[in-house]
Design an enzyme around this catalytic site. Structure first.
Site, PDB file in Angstrom:
ATOM      1  N   HIS A 257     -28.750  -8.318  55.285  1.00 42.83           N
ATOM      2  CA  HIS A 257     -28.080  -7.093  54.846  1.00 42.83           C
ATOM      3  C   HIS A 257     -26.656  -7.018  55.409  1.00 42.83           C
ATOM      4  CE1 HIS A 257     -27.984  -2.741  53.689  1.00 42.83           C
ATOM      5  NE2 HIS A 257     -27.137  -2.693  54.706  1.00 42.83           N
ATOM      6  N   GLU A 258     -26.549  -7.167  56.723  1.00 39.43           N
ATOM      7  CA  GLU A 258     -25.213  -7.080  57.337  1.00 39.43           C
ATOM      8  C   GLU A 258     -24.359  -8.261  56.885  1.00 39.43           C
ATOM      9  OE1 GLU A 258     -24.665  -4.289  58.521  1.00 39.43           O
ATOM     10  OE2 GLU A 258     -26.739  -3.637  58.821  1.00 39.43           O
TER      11      GLU A 258
ATOM     12  N   HIS B  60     -22.575  -7.304  53.742  1.00 38.41           N
ATOM     13  CA  HIS B  60     -21.356  -6.527  54.045  1.00 38.41           C
ATOM     14  C   HIS B  60     -20.244  -7.461  54.520  1.00 38.41           C
ATOM     15  CE1 HIS B  60     -22.812  -2.439  53.619  1.00 38.41           C
ATOM     16  NE2 HIS B  60     -23.790  -2.600  54.483  1.00 38.41           N
TER      17      HIS B  60
ATOM     18  N   GLU C 143     -22.432  -1.196  49.776  1.00 42.08           N
ATOM     19  CA  GLU C 143     -23.896  -1.234  49.798  1.00 42.08           C
ATOM     20  C   GLU C 143     -24.431  -2.105  48.665  1.00 42.08           C
ATOM     21  OE1 GLU C 143     -26.470  -0.059  51.886  1.00 42.08           O
ATOM     22  OE2 GLU C 143     -24.776   0.206  53.225  1.00 42.08           O
TER      23      GLU C 143
END
Lengths: 500, 500
Positions: free
Chosen positions: A265-266, A269, A295
């Site tokens: 997830h990170e 980003h 997101e």
């Protein structure tokens, strides 16, 4: 002031302002990661000094004249400078229109409200925080009135977090997903407990989990020269420029997937920030264009890529390599099913891919009604619990695990939540269009995520804030936002998994 | 300007200046610890902006007037403010007396010289760095001439790093230790290899070493709420205020003592900063008073406490607990002897307690002669090698492990090295006087270092920079510096260990 002079002054202010931003970023990152607990004492006064300097740098007659001059000639500016000026003009607007004493009082309120929220959550006491929330709503309405007279107050704030957003669009969006997902979730619940997840809780030593993090970063082409990985209880991503991006993760011995999906997830980003265009280096628009587009990338990698069958087939041999004992009686298919298990739950940040958006929908409905005055703050907890029952079919046992779980509202961020759901939906639409040009699943299976990242860079990442959120999506997909892609994506995936 | 106005302006400048210092500190700490490699790109421009702002804050006519006004009335100021003003006046002096273009040219030279040194060391090529060193020496002489006309240039720079220091004092100091230690080292060498150290190289897992670090920090009463521990190749200590101190250590699987003594050394630095007086919080003098007093504390804990028989008896059971296999055939006495083995070596930072000061003496003699013009830069490597042979009895195989090993000279720090040796010597004198009031060895053996720390706080730490280095030593010992304590301490310790 002539335009040449205005440009010079603009650039000088920007140079200093970017240095302050960098400093605020590092101070905050350090505070979250390395600093001893009592670091906050000295940090408070340093942040205060820097905030004052930053304020004085921007809020003064000369700078207003610079911005006004450049805005009056914005069609003559090159596209990058034009966007920088527009962003600055926009962010200065509130500071110019809100009387200084009200602005200061609001800052004090925010700080007090945050402390009160921490305490209220700890003591499961909504009454403690309710007066603060009432004041926050009143102030947010007042700001909207001052800055955009005649505009609906909630729409004003939606626009602050995501340019071009409105309740009209969100009503349509959430209406569409509600009608599709609520029955889908019900059908899955009726199937009973058909997916095996026992092995996900087996103890995996942290030193080995760290090796898995490195392997995942390699798969995602996250170059450690530009992107470091740290440890925090709540994972996050921050960046100071495209050559200095930081992700964090957390390690729990009894949940190897919690760490793995945090990194993915990170990492999503991070990829966005790492691939903004070189032409934007040193500008104030060298950053992701909005929170929902951000997101869309983190959730794209976490769920659409990371929880795909192809990715599970790619990563599972690695997992078996690092944890041979723990996964010796597990197949890649069982792993795939386990990480996709859909189950209504109380806490947004722990929700699965399918039910996540419904958590957001509850928050959207409530904040919209709070801002319109349709619901009083004291009635919010009851409505929260009613909506959780209606959408997710579960009972909320207390406010701690209900209305008090997220800090957003109590930090003044009303209108922020919808971005999370939009991001997920954008991701599905992006996947659809990506698949027209390449076989995404095959690329993932063959460990060729670089091709996917190159596509995203070309369509999205390289623009930074040069394009607005709506423009980014249109550039990537060739069409406006359409929530059907998201609904179809989830329906197909869940139908296959649960054999519906 | 009246004194009241001057005080107000002084405090406002200080408030901002302290915030900049805090920021520079965190940026640097972050860069050394968490930042990805390419962080330097963005950091360079942010540091440049902040340096400019810091320069403009201090170097301007109004601030000169403030400082001059307060200096003219310094006897009327309270002691803390007076010391703050004196320190500021001193640090402004160079900026006021050196023409701006020369100052800027020097900054550029420093930056280029550092890069050239890294390359010269890598390629074992002193010729590459020699022209830079010549320019640095010329500039350092020029600064001394401008700021202290008539004063010996090397003495001027010794004073910059340690107020009150002179070649007269250092000649006496080094003469005394040379005459005592060179024969002592020779006697020990003649004894041959009598101390067993094989077990120090045994593999100790890093996770276990981390537990030992925590245990050592507990013994030293280093409260983790105020003092964090991180990891870097070269351990260091930094601090932003007394509630935010950071130490780092390094972990090598094949050297558990390398980590342990790094923690103790840096922990000694940290204790000093953690125990400056509360009355100094928010002032510019809330910090250790000089580098040599700082080293006196780090080396006091590392060597005088940490390599004492009492400490070895205290820590050895812990070591056995964390590493039962590795130390099963070792006694506490063998451990004590091993960590005190004296052996002439090439590299200063790896030298043992006994031979360390001789490394410094070589550097002192050479920098003194370079500054007086007695020796040309091109002849320095040869002299270096000759002195290592004379004092330590060893041959220097190449400049990389000789004159190029330390960065100090090539970063403009000429006159800095003596502080290291002085610190060691101060420690022995402090121990002597401490022992008149308490049984230091017994306290260590009983794990009561808090009593020792309380004594040091009362005599040294709490004053921060309120007292000058000489005053601190006098306050702690009731007398001026006397190198005999150091000579006696080392002679007694080594005589016992080597049964001389």
């Amino acid at each position: 002031m002539d335009i040449q002079k205005a440009k010079e002054l603009f650039n000088e202010t920007k140079r200093i302002s970017l240095a302050y931003s960098h400093v605020f970023g590092v101070l905050s990152y350090d505070n979250e990661t390395a600093a001893p607990k009592n670091s906050y004492m000295g940090l408070a006064s340093t942040n205060e000094v820097l905030s004052e300097l930053d304020y004085k740098l921007k809020v003064n007659e000369q700078n207003f004249e610079v911005i006004d001059t450049l805005m009056a000639h914005k069609d003559e500016l090159d596209p990058i400078l034009r966007r920088e000026v527009e962003e600055d003009a926009h962010s200065l607007e509130q500071m110019r229109k809100i009387p200084m004493d009200e602005y200061t009082a609001y800052m004090v309120l925010m700080s007090e409200a945050h402390t009160a929220w921490v305490e209220a959550k700890l003591n499961n006491d909504f009454g403690k925080i309710a007066p603060y929330l009432e004041k926050i709503i009143a102030f947010n309405k007042r700001v909207a009135e001052l800055c955009a007279p005649g505009m609906d107050a909630y729409n004003y704030w939606l626009n602050e977090f995501e340019q071009g957003l409105s309740t009209e669009k969100l009503d349509a969006f959430f209406g569409r997903i509600r009608s599709a997902l609520v029955p889908l979730i019900k059908k899955i619940s009726e199937k009973g407990d058909v997916i095996r997840t026992d092995f996900l809780g087996r103890i995996c030593p942290i030193e080995q989990q760290k090796k898995l993090s490195e392997a995942v970063m390699d798969i995602m082409h996250l170059d450690r020269d530009d992107c470091s990985i740290g440890e925090t209880e709540h994972p996050f991503t921050t960046h100071f420029n495209k050559h200095d991006v930081r992700i964090t993760t957390h390690y729990h011995e009894d949940s190897v997937v919690s760490n793995m999906y945090s990194v993915i997830h990170e990492g999503g980003h991070a990829l966005y920030e790492l691939h903004t265009g070189d032409d934007l280096i040193g500008t104030s628009i060298a950053s992701g264009t909005s929170m929902s587009i951000h997101e869309s990338q983190s959730r794209f990698f976490e769920n659409i890529i990371g929880r795909s069958r192809a990715f599970c087939e790619l990563i599972f041999p690695k997992i078996r390599e690092f944890f041979p004992e723990q996964f010796k009686d597990v197949t890649a298919n069982e792993f795939y099913l386990a990480v996709n298990k859909a189950e209504p739950s109380l806490i947004r940040t722990e929700a699965d891919e399918l039910t996540y958006s419904l958590h957001i929908m509850v928050r959207y409905e409530l904040e919209k009604r709070m801002m319109s005055g349709e619901i009083a703050v004291r009635d919010v907890p009851g409505e929260w619990n009613r909506l959780y029952k209606e959408y997710l079919g579960i009972d909320v046992p207390d406010d701690r695990r209900g209305v008090l779980q997220d800090m957003h509202w109590f930090g003044g961020m009303i209108g922020y939540f919808p971005s999370y759901a939009l991001g997920s939906a954008y991701g599905a639409q992006i996947l659809h269009h990506m698949n027209k040009e390449m076989d995404t699943g095959a690329l993932v299976r063959e460990n060729k995520l670089d091709v996917i990242i190159a596509w995203l860079t070309e369509k999205i990442y390289k623009y930074g804030m040069l394009l607005r959120p709506e423009e980014v999506l249109k550039n990537a997909c060739g069409e406006d936002f359409d929530p059907d892609y998201y609904v179809n994506y989830l329906t197909e995936k869940m139908t296959e998994i649960y054999d519906l």
